[in-house]
Design an enzyme around this catalytic site. Structure first.
Site, short mmCIF file in Angstrom:
data_model
loop_
_atom_site.label_atom_id
_atom_site.label_comp_id
_atom_site.label_asym_id
_atom_site.label_seq_id
_atom_site.Cartn_x
_atom_site.Cartn_y
_atom_site.Cartn_z
CB THR A 92 -0.89 -0.01 1.25
OG1 THR A 92 -0.10 -0.53 2.34
CG2 THR A 92 -2.08 -0.92 1.06
CG LEU A 149 -1.24 10.58 4.52
CD1 LEU A 149 -1.18 9.36 5.41
CD2 LEU A 149 -1.03 11.85 5.34
CD GLU A 201 -10.86 -2.22 2.88
OE1 GLU A 201 -11.30 -1.36 3.69
OE2 GLU A 201 -10.79 -3.42 3.16
MO1 MOS Z 1 -8.86 -5.52 4.42
S1 MOS Z 1 -10.28 -6.81 3.65
O1 MOS Z 1 -9.54 -5.21 5.96
O2 MOS Z 1 -7.38 -6.24 4.40
#
Ligand code: MOS
Length: 728
Positions: A467, A614, A689
């Protein structure tokens, strides 16, 4: 510094600092290691004397293991042991630990459940022996189809009288949808290397939530937390599948403890599919009632999902339906069926990933009935306050996302009427959908140390699951300390470091970013004390500390000694008092083949409001990943279970179809400027998400706009599109 955030923090400190690195589209500090194959993932550590373990599964949906004949393999070359333990057979070793009760030994709950580990000197020997291990089972007849199982109501929200509103409505929609199960399909399979020495266990693993995983593993092995150390600096994708510990980590640990030698266990791709959490399939009903102007008077969303008997998780399909749109007569109801498939759990954006797109399709149908442009219909139905609990919304860029996204995409405002454009065999159409995903933060700690040479170290057990955590934590610290992120060494993924929030539920950046922020506030305070000035009177930039009347190099101020501070962030009332979510909008253009029903997504625009950005590059990447999953969700991704014996048929990446390069066009991402002091002390909300929440609905609506096929079953594969296509 410790902060339990009970009040919004609207000081926007990171806008007043001087370094200018926060939000910048910097590349990942660990990027080069990853693309050159030199970042070390869980299975890749070279550990001397390491044995290899292969998990052995049983091919029944439900029943018991009567015997495991260890002698059937112990004489095979290289075989060291067969480990079978109730902790392997029980579901405690699966996913959401703490929720799943221990099952009595030898109970089999789903097809492909591991019940033993064969340990050998080499992987090939272990794999060979695993194939020859004789296991006797007794199968029990259980239903295979979740649609044929009785359900139990999990949750109901009822206001007013929806049926009445539907009957009185000027325009109404009442439709049912199905979505199939999804797999996380992370690139890196589940893997662990366990070492047991001096009553202490060290496990190199691939996990999202080390603080919690450590407690889970200790619990399932009967150890104290202090005896367990987890190391997970790089994670090749999680998407929820590594939120909790699973069998490979438990099995490797048990074997290492029994044998006194290090043991590595890597799941095969098939085992990952067969044993790791799935997203539940869903069956949904959406009801919308509106007046003449398209203003909602009633909103209904019901869903049925499934899980194993005894599991507490139920795919929270209605999560955003609680607040996304207005409508005073409301009925939201979630029901669960019990089925013997692998545990249903959190797969990226649990709930919204399949719950928003259906509502967005229903909204498109309502727009057509009411003769209103779909963007306009959504704008008209943004509620003033949370429809169920009356809480005020914090930041919410839904309207802006719809407007800005429409502008960037080149949306033509008009009532919908399909089949307006054809290019040869292809029908061309466009569609829109809103995006919404609840915001969450989790307690997190981080330690930041200024070194005598003027560089800094950030340490937390937080993970980076792809990420961009390494990048953003360096940027928060750099901004606060007046350093370039290159001068900051971010160390993650080790339970020896202060406990972070873990990566899950899109809370990582806001939670751990806030912990680093608080640690740096602590450091700034200490520096200010040394200078006897107020800490808000300090300007830190490029390694220099300036204040009203003076300037000093940071190195000089440190005087040859390190200086550290720990930040401790805890969620408080600020996230309770407000309805906090991230919002956005999707626009998609598709081409649908008239003869084959094949859909190609030609372009897609997403506009998102995620609080403070960020790092513009990693935030955008998160959105791109989400939108890519929208394409899979809309067109290809589906777990297929055999209707006879219930086994998962497509358990590899050849048959479980995630979108590949050829499926994904240029995706356009707009990040809307936003600050949310209620969401976190750094004014950031969740981003990971959001990009997956609703976009498949935009694609569905574009398919309808293109060819007139309204498809109610996801994924909208060619056969389904063709079957729904008007025959003229
Ligand atoms: Mo996420 S489905 O809370 O990694």
């Amino acid at each position: 510094m410790h902060l339990k955030q009970d009040k919004p923090d609207n000081r926007n400190v990171l806008d007043t600092t001087a370094q200018g690195v926060i939000g910048a589209p910097l590349t990942r500090p660990e990027g080069l290691l990853k693309v050159t194959g030199t970042a070390t993932y869980a299975a890749e550590y070279e550990v001397e004397g390491c044995l290899e373990g292969v998990l052995v599964s049983v091919p029944i949906m439900s029943g018991e293991v009567l015997s495991i004949d260890e002698d059937s393999v112990l004489a095979m070359p290289g075989v060291v042991a067969v480990i079978s333990d109730e902790r392997l057979t029980g579901r405690a070793a699966q996913g959401t630990a703490g929720e799943a009760p221990f099952q009595p030994a030898q109970t089999v709950c789903y097809w492909g459940q591991p019940v033993a580990l064969v340990v050998a000197e080499t992987f090939e020997q272990a794999r060979d022996a695993a194939k020859h291990l004789v296991i006797e089972t007794r199968a029990q007849d259980v239903p295979v189809d979740p649609e044929k199982v009785d359900t139990k109501v999990e949750e109901t929200t009822r206001t007013g009288d929806l049926a009445h509103a539907m009957a009185e409505a000027a325009h109404s929609v009442d439709v049912e949808f199905t979505t199939e199960g999804h797999a996380s399909a992370a690139m890196e399979p589940h893997a662990a290397i366990a070492q047991w020495q001096d009553d202490s266990l060290t496990v190199h693993a691939s996990l999202q939530m080390l603080k919690f995983n450590r407690a889970e593993l200790a619990d399932s092995l009967g150890l104290k937390e202090e005896q367990v150390r987890l190391v997970s600096p790089y994670v090749g994708g999680g998407f929820g599948s590594k939120l909790g510990i699973s069998q490979e980590a438990v099995a490797a640990s048990l074997a290492a403890m029994h044998l006194g030698r290090p043991v590595r266990v890597v799941m095969s791709r098939q085992q990952v599919f067969q044993t790791i959490m799935r997203r539940s399939e869903t069956h949904q009903r959406v009801r919308l009632a509106a007046d003449n102007e398209g203003r909602l008077t009633g909103f209904g969303h019901e869903a049925r999902v499934s899980n194993l008997p005894g599991e507490s998780f139920a795919e929270p399909v209605l999560q955003s339906s609680q607040f996304l749109y207005a409508g005073e007569n409301r009925l939201l109801q979630l029901e669960i069926a019990r089925i013997h498939r692998m545990t249903a759990g959190s797969v990226r954006a649990p709930g919204e990933a399949v719950g928003v797109q259906t509502v967005e399709q229903a909204m498109d149908m309502l727009a057509e009935k009411a003769g209103i442009d779909p963007v306009e219909l959504r704008l008209r139905n943004i509620p003033e306050k949370h429809p169920a609990n009356g809480k005020p919304f914090s930041s919410r860029k839904l309207a802006e996302a719809l407007r800005e996204g429409a502008k960037a995409f080149g949306w033509e405002p008009r009532p919908r009427k399909p089949r307006h454009t054809r290019e040869g065999e292809w029908w061309i159409g466009t569609g829109v959908a809103s995006a919404a995903r609840v915001h969450a933060v989790v307690e997190a700690k981080a330690r930041v140390t200024l070194r005598p040479d003027g560089t800094a170290v950030v340490e937390t057990d937080m993970t980076d699951i792809g990420t961009g955590t390494y990048a953003i934590l360096g940027q928060v610290a750099g901004e606060m300390l007046g350093l370039m992120p290159d001068d900051i060494d971010v160390r993650l993924g080790d339970t020896d470091f202060p406990a972070g929030s873990g990566s899950g539920g899109s809370w990582g950046a806001a939670s751990c970013g806030s912990a680093v922020f608080l640690a740096c506030e602590g450091l700034r305070k200490k520096l200010a004390e040394r200078l006897k000035v107020a800490d808000d009177g300090l300007t830190l930039k490029d390694g220099f500390v300036r204040w009203d009347g003076g300037e000093k190099a940071l190195t000089e101020l440190l005087d040859g000694k390190p200086l550290d501070a720990t930040g401790h962030f805890e969620p408080g009332d600020s996230t309770e008092d407000m309805a906090i979510s991230s919002y956005g909008a999707f626009f998609a253009e598709v081409a649908v083949n008239h003869w084959t029903g094949e859909t190609r997504v030609r372009r897609m625009t997403g506009a998102f409001g995620i609080g403070r950005v960020l790092n513009a590059r990693t935030a955008r990447s998160q959105c791109l990943g989400g939108m890519t999953w929208c394409i899979g969700n809309a067109l290809t991704e589906t777990l297929l279970f055999d209707p006879n014996d219930g086994h998962l048929v497509n358990c590899d990446l050849a048959e479980y179809h995630v979108p590949v390069n050829r499926d994904v066009p240029d995706l356009d991402v707009l990040l809307l400027e936003e600050r949310d002091g209620s969401a976190s002390p750094i004014q950031a909300k969740g981003v990971g998400e959001l990009g997956l929440c609703g976009g498949a609905g935009a694609i569905a609506n574009a398919i309808y706009d293109a060819c007139g096929a309204r498809v109610f079953a996801y994924p909208m594969a060619p056969n389904r599109v063709l079957a729904a296509m008007p025959q003229n």
